[in-house]
Design an enzyme around this catalytic site. Sequence first.
Site, PDB file in Angstrom:
ATOM      1  N   ASP A 149      59.843  12.314  60.047  1.00  0.00           N
ATOM      2  CA  ASP A 149      59.352  11.235  60.909  1.00  0.00           C
ATOM      3  C   ASP A 149      59.992  11.296  62.290  1.00  0.00           C
ATOM      4  OD1 ASP A 149      57.611  10.228  59.065  1.00  0.00           O
ATOM      5  OD2 ASP A 149      58.920   8.602  58.387  1.00  0.00           O
ATOM      6  N   THR A 155      60.121   7.253  43.526  1.00  0.00           N
ATOM      7  CA  THR A 155      61.008   7.947  42.585  1.00  0.00           C
ATOM      8  C   THR A 155      61.898   8.998  43.246  1.00  0.00           C
ATOM      9  OG1 THR A 155      59.381   9.681  42.169  1.00  0.00           O
ATOM     10  CG2 THR A 155      59.251   7.708  40.778  1.00  0.00           C
ATOM     11  N   ASP A 209      64.845   9.735  58.276  1.00  0.00           N
ATOM     12  CA  ASP A 209      63.779  10.620  57.792  1.00  0.00           C
ATOM     13  C   ASP A 209      63.542  11.718  58.821  1.00  0.00           C
ATOM     14  OD1 ASP A 209      61.095  11.741  57.383  1.00  0.00           O
ATOM     15  OD2 ASP A 209      60.952  10.233  55.804  1.00  0.00           O
ATOM     16  N   ARG A 211      58.288  14.230  48.647  1.00  0.00           N
ATOM     17  CA  ARG A 211      58.980  13.319  47.728  1.00  0.00           C
ATOM     18  C   ARG A 211      58.149  12.056  47.527  1.00  0.00           C
ATOM     19  NH1 ARG A 211      65.211  12.249  48.659  1.00  0.00           N
ATOM     20  NH2 ARG A 211      64.392  10.674  50.070  1.00  0.00           N
TER      21      ARG A 211
HETATM   22  C1  PRP Z   1      62.347  15.652  52.978  1.00  0.00           C
HETATM   23  C2  PRP Z   1      63.086  16.889  53.432  1.00  0.00           C
HETATM   24  C3  PRP Z   1      63.229  17.669  52.165  1.00  0.00           C
HETATM   25  C4  PRP Z   1      63.336  16.585  51.117  1.00  0.00           C
HETATM   26  C5  PRP Z   1      64.751  16.509  50.636  1.00  0.00           C
HETATM   27  O1  PRP Z   1      60.998  15.884  52.877  1.00  0.00           O
HETATM   28  O2  PRP Z   1      62.430  17.587  54.444  1.00  0.00           O
HETATM   29  O3  PRP Z   1      62.138  18.520  51.915  1.00  0.00           O
HETATM   30  O4  PRP Z   1      62.955  15.363  51.739  1.00  0.00           O
HETATM   31  O5  PRP Z   1      64.895  15.572  49.630  1.00  0.00           O
HETATM   32  P1  PRP Z   1      65.378  15.940  48.153  1.00  0.00           P
HETATM   33  O6  PRP Z   1      66.565  16.839  48.303  1.00  0.00           O
HETATM   34  O7  PRP Z   1      65.724  14.607  47.580  1.00  0.00           O
HETATM   35  O8  PRP Z   1      64.241  16.585  47.422  1.00  0.00           O
HETATM   36  P2  PRP Z   1      59.931  14.715  52.578  1.00  0.00           P
HETATM   37  O9  PRP Z   1      59.598  14.682  51.113  1.00  0.00           O
HETATM   38  O10 PRP Z   1      60.418  13.438  53.192  1.00  0.00           O
HETATM   39  O11 PRP Z   1      58.614  15.226  53.266  1.00  0.00           O
HETATM   40  P3  PRP Z   1      58.246  15.605  54.784  1.00  0.00           P
HETATM   41  O12 PRP Z   1      58.966  16.895  55.072  1.00  0.00           O
HETATM   42  O13 PRP Z   1      56.775  15.781  54.702  1.00  0.00           O
HETATM   43  O14 PRP Z   1      58.673  14.491  55.695  1.00  0.00           O
HETATM   44  N1  URA Z   2      64.644  13.294  53.474  1.00  0.00           N
HETATM   45  C1  URA Z   2      64.962  12.912  54.729  1.00  0.00           C
HETATM   46  O1  URA Z   2      64.196  13.169  55.672  1.00  0.00           O
HETATM   47  N2  URA Z   2      66.127  12.247  54.909  1.00  0.00           N
HETATM   48  C2  URA Z   2      66.963  11.959  53.917  1.00  0.00           C
HETATM   49  O2  URA Z   2      68.023  11.351  54.158  1.00  0.00           O
HETATM   50  C3  URA Z   2      66.615  12.359  52.608  1.00  0.00           C
HETATM   51  C4  URA Z   2      65.448  13.037  52.413  1.00  0.00           C
END
Ligand code: PRP
Ligand code: URA
Length: 207
Positions: A200, A106, A197, A102
């Site tokens: 993280d 945005t 997150d 993400r």
């Molecule tokens: C997080 C999570 C999902 C996404 C969900 O990933 O693991 O894939 O956000 O959000 P959405 O429903 O609004 O699309 P992130 O983009 O934070 O990446 P990461 O897994 O690398 O931490």
């Molecule tokens: N991704 C995350 O890891 N946490 C949230 O709450 C939304 C998106």
Amino acid sequence: MTLHVSKHPVVADSLRVLRDATTEPEEFRTHARNVITMLLYEATVDLPVRHSSVQTPLAEADAIELSSEVVAIPVLRAGLGLLAPVLELLPRVSVGYIGLERDEQTAVARIYYNKLPRLQGKVPLLLDPMLATGGSAAQALDLIKEAGGQDTRMVCIVAAPEGVKVLQDRHPEVDVYTAALDSHLNDKAYIVPGLGDFGDRLFGTGT
Ligand code: PRP
Ligand code: URA
């Protein structure tokens, strides 16, 4: 899309630990594993089977075999934290990967990796812990369909109503198994109350 929210007390207890802002990554990983193991039982309860037989040391016994290959599809990076319990529960599983990230401003997800096997005749199992705006899951499900996937199940840990609505509109045939349906998204598209997150907290990369 059909949403299945677990009512299991063991899931609820581990979710409490995941939500707790003081939980360290080691304990976070343990409880993420517990939740996923429990949700997997629910998500696999209706896997296709065929009847067969097996020779025990004493006699022949009726038996049941899984008749379709399951393909686990973790969404990088946080979905990787959900993969190990799947490999343990389903030893004949194969694995495809989708990388989605993400944009921090945005909240729109961008595909950066796509390595799916052919999915015709198999059961895709999408693993992504957070269903927030639904953008990531909707794009992952698009890719799964392009690869021939049908009868897809998704396992996540926390879902937001906004993401549920997106999947109901774009992927009405999918079954989603989750530990909780939360209240709403905040102005940064994080789930409230959520757990922060997930990637993280799982990998210890938060500030
Ligand atoms: C997080 C999570 C999902 C996404 C969900 O990933 O693991 O894939 O956000 O959000 P959405 O429903 O609004 O699309 P992130 O983009 O934070 O990446 P990461 O897994 O690398 O931490
Ligand atoms: N991704 C995350 O890891 N946490 C949230 O709450 C939304 C998106």
